[in-house]
Design a protein around this motif. Structure first.
Motif, PDB file in Angstrom:
ATOM      1  N   ALA A 122      37.348  28.038  52.746  1.00  0.00           N
ATOM      2  CA  ALA A 122      36.364  27.108  53.310  1.00  0.00           C
ATOM      3  C   ALA A 122      35.131  27.855  53.826  1.00  0.00           C
ATOM      4  N   TYR A 123      35.319  29.044  54.396  1.00  0.00           N
ATOM      5  CA  TYR A 123      34.203  29.823  54.942  1.00  0.00           C
ATOM      6  C   TYR A 123      33.512  30.683  53.890  1.00  0.00           C
ATOM      7  N   SER A 124      34.195  30.977  52.812  1.00  0.00           N
ATOM      8  CA  SER A 124      33.631  31.826  51.756  1.00  0.00           C
ATOM      9  C   SER A 124      32.389  31.174  51.156  1.00  0.00           C
ATOM     10  N   GLY A 125      31.285  31.908  51.146  1.00  0.00           N
ATOM     11  CA  GLY A 125      30.038  31.413  50.569  1.00  0.00           C
ATOM     12  C   GLY A 125      29.201  30.554  51.498  1.00  0.00           C
ATOM     13  N   GLN A 126      29.689  30.265  52.691  1.00  0.00           N
ATOM     14  CA  GLN A 126      28.952  29.428  53.643  1.00  0.00           C
ATOM     15  C   GLN A 126      27.942  30.264  54.427  1.00  0.00           C
ATOM     16  N   ASN A 127      26.905  29.620  54.917  1.00  0.00           N
ATOM     17  CA  ASN A 127      25.927  30.278  55.776  1.00  0.00           C
ATOM     18  C   ASN A 127      26.396  30.226  57.219  1.00  0.00           C
ATOM     19  N   MET A 128      26.042  31.269  57.969  1.00  0.00           N
ATOM     20  CA  MET A 128      26.373  31.316  59.402  1.00  0.00           C
ATOM     21  C   MET A 128      25.765  30.081  60.068  1.00  0.00           C
ATOM     22  N   GLY A 129      26.554  29.362  60.821  1.00  0.00           N
ATOM     23  CA  GLY A 129      26.082  28.170  61.518  1.00  0.00           C
ATOM     24  C   GLY A 129      26.376  26.876  60.789  1.00  0.00           C
ATOM     25  N   ASP A 130      26.687  26.951  59.491  1.00  0.00           N
ATOM     26  CA  ASP A 130      27.018  25.734  58.748  1.00  0.00           C
ATOM     27  C   ASP A 130      28.403  25.216  59.101  1.00  0.00           C
ATOM     28  N   MET A 131      29.259  26.132  59.559  1.00  0.00           N
ATOM     29  CA  MET A 131      30.635  25.776  59.913  1.00  0.00           C
ATOM     30  C   MET A 131      30.844  26.132  61.385  1.00  0.00           C
ATOM     31  N   ASP A 132      31.995  25.757  61.916  1.00  0.00           N
ATOM     32  CA  ASP A 132      32.322  26.097  63.298  1.00  0.00           C
ATOM     33  C   ASP A 132      32.383  27.609  63.476  1.00  0.00           C
ATOM     34  N   PRO A 133      32.090  28.107  64.687  1.00  0.00           N
ATOM     35  CA  PRO A 133      32.232  29.550  64.940  1.00  0.00           C
ATOM     36  C   PRO A 133      33.661  29.994  64.640  1.00  0.00           C
ATOM     37  N   VAL A 145      38.390  37.457  49.631  1.00  0.00           N
ATOM     38  CA  VAL A 145      37.157  37.050  48.936  1.00  0.00           C
ATOM     39  C   VAL A 145      36.720  38.052  47.878  1.00  0.00           C
ATOM     40  N   SER A 146      37.190  39.297  47.974  1.00  0.00           N
ATOM     41  CA  SER A 146      36.793  40.300  46.982  1.00  0.00           C
ATOM     42  C   SER A 146      37.875  40.558  45.953  1.00  0.00           C
ATOM     43  N   LYS A 147      38.914  39.765  45.946  1.00  0.00           N
ATOM     44  CA  LYS A 147      40.111  39.998  45.131  1.00  0.00           C
ATOM     45  C   LYS A 147      39.817  40.035  43.642  1.00  0.00           C
ATOM     46  N   SER A 148      40.403  41.004  42.991  1.00  0.00           N
ATOM     47  CA  SER A 148      40.422  41.048  41.523  1.00  0.00           C
ATOM     48  C   SER A 148      41.767  41.598  41.106  1.00  0.00           C
ATOM     49  N   SER A 149      42.209  41.256  39.934  1.00  0.00           N
ATOM     50  CA  SER A 149      43.527  41.705  39.483  1.00  0.00           C
ATOM     51  C   SER A 149      43.587  43.212  39.301  1.00  0.00           C
ATOM     52  N   SER A 150      42.454  43.851  39.042  1.00  0.00           N
ATOM     53  CA  SER A 150      42.468  45.288  38.758  1.00  0.00           C
ATOM     54  C   SER A 150      42.666  46.146  40.005  1.00  0.00           C
ATOM     55  N   ASN A 151      42.282  45.648  41.179  1.00  0.00           N
ATOM     56  CA  ASN A 151      42.409  46.501  42.359  1.00  0.00           C
ATOM     57  C   ASN A 151      43.193  45.841  43.489  1.00  0.00           C
ATOM     58  N   ALA A 152      44.012  44.875  43.166  1.00  0.00           N
ATOM     59  CA  ALA A 152      44.795  44.190  44.196  1.00  0.00           C
ATOM     60  C   ALA A 152      45.674  45.166  44.958  1.00  0.00           C
ATOM     61  N   HIS A 153      46.181  46.200  44.304  1.00  0.00           N
ATOM     62  CA  HIS A 153      47.048  47.160  44.968  1.00  0.00           C
ATOM     63  C   HIS A 153      46.314  47.920  46.064  1.00  0.00           C
ATOM     64  N   VAL A 154      45.024  48.205  45.898  1.00  0.00           N
ATOM     65  CA  VAL A 154      44.249  48.891  46.932  1.00  0.00           C
ATOM     66  C   VAL A 154      44.104  47.988  48.150  1.00  0.00           C
ATOM     67  N   GLU A 155      43.772  46.725  47.927  1.00  0.00           N
ATOM     68  CA  GLU A 155      43.607  45.779  49.022  1.00  0.00           C
ATOM     69  C   GLU A 155      44.916  45.596  49.784  1.00  0.00           C
ATOM     70  N   ASP A 156      46.020  45.507  49.050  1.00  0.00           N
ATOM     71  CA  ASP A 156      47.320  45.359  49.700  1.00  0.00           C
ATOM     72  C   ASP A 156      47.645  46.573  50.557  1.00  0.00           C
ATOM     73  N   LYS A 157      47.296  47.762  50.095  1.00  0.00           N
ATOM     74  CA  LYS A 157      47.541  48.973  50.878  1.00  0.00           C
ATOM     75  C   LYS A 157      46.708  48.994  52.150  1.00  0.00           C
ATOM     76  N   VAL A 158      45.454  48.567  52.061  1.00  0.00           N
ATOM     77  CA  VAL A 158      44.595  48.513  53.242  1.00  0.00           C
ATOM     78  C   VAL A 158      45.211  47.584  54.284  1.00  0.00           C
ATOM     79  N   LEU A 159      45.637  46.410  53.856  1.00  0.00           N
ATOM     80  CA  LEU A 159      46.224  45.445  54.792  1.00  0.00           C
ATOM     81  C   LEU A 159      47.572  45.926  55.314  1.00  0.00           C
ATOM     82  N   ALA A 160      48.354  46.588  54.480  1.00  0.00           N
ATOM     83  CA  ALA A 160      49.681  47.043  54.890  1.00  0.00           C
ATOM     84  C   ALA A 160      49.624  48.220  55.854  1.00  0.00           C
ATOM     85  N   SER A 161      48.541  48.991  55.843  1.00  0.00           N
ATOM     86  CA  SER A 161      48.452  50.168  56.710  1.00  0.00           C
ATOM     87  C   SER A 161      48.205  49.810  58.165  1.00  0.00           C
TER      88      SER A 161
END
Length: 149
Positions: free
Chosen positions: A26-37, A83-99
């Motif tokens: 819901a927040y992806s692609g929205q402008n600051m102030g268009d949605m609730d803080p 929001v930056s997810k792609s199938s080619s680098n999902a493992h990097v993102e998962d490692k960042v979150l898991a650390s």
């Protein structure tokens, strides 16, 4: 020096259903102030400014002991990973979150205001490629209160 939005963490002391994938989208692609803080509004603005201006961005998370600064940082990392997810680098993102839970387990102590208070400040740098997808991260810790370590 330009200072943008500063995120102030406040612990509601109960689980709120405002951090799921549907809210991220819901927040992806929205402008600051268009949605609730929201944490995701701050993350989206930083992500958008990075992509638009091709410049590094910072998010400062502030708050009292036990306010949820570490949890807020984790939500911003999850936002970027989603929001930056792609199938080619999902493992990097998962490692960042898991650390993140590993870093929380070291150097914490019980205080009168917080059962799991960190003795360290954390600086997390997330690296993105030219397509604004996560390619890595680096976390630095800074000793805050030597007297309580």
């Amino acid at each position: 020096l330009v200072v943008g939005i500063i995120l102030v963490a406040i612990n509601p002391y109960k689980q709120l259903p405002i951090y799921g994938d549907a809210i991220i989208h819901a927040y992806s692609g929205q402008n600051m102030g268009d949605m609730d803080p929201h944490i995701f509004a701050v993350a989206e603005e930083a992500y958008k400014q990075m992509a638009r201006n091709n410049k590094n961005q910072s998010i400062i998370v502030s708050g009292e002991s036990g306010a949820g600064k570490t949890v807020s940082a984790r939500y911003t990392m999850r936002y970027f990973a989603t929001v930056s997810k792609s199938s080619s680098n999902a493992h990097v993102e998962d490692k960042v979150l898991a650390s993140n839970p590993i870093t929380e387990a070291v150097g914490n102590a019980k205080t009168t205001r917080n059962d799991n208070s960190s003795r360290f400040g954390k600086y997390t740098e997330i690296s993105f490629d030219q397509n604004y997808q996560i390619i890595g991260a680096n976390m630095r810790t800074y000793l805050l209160e030597k007297s309580r370590v």
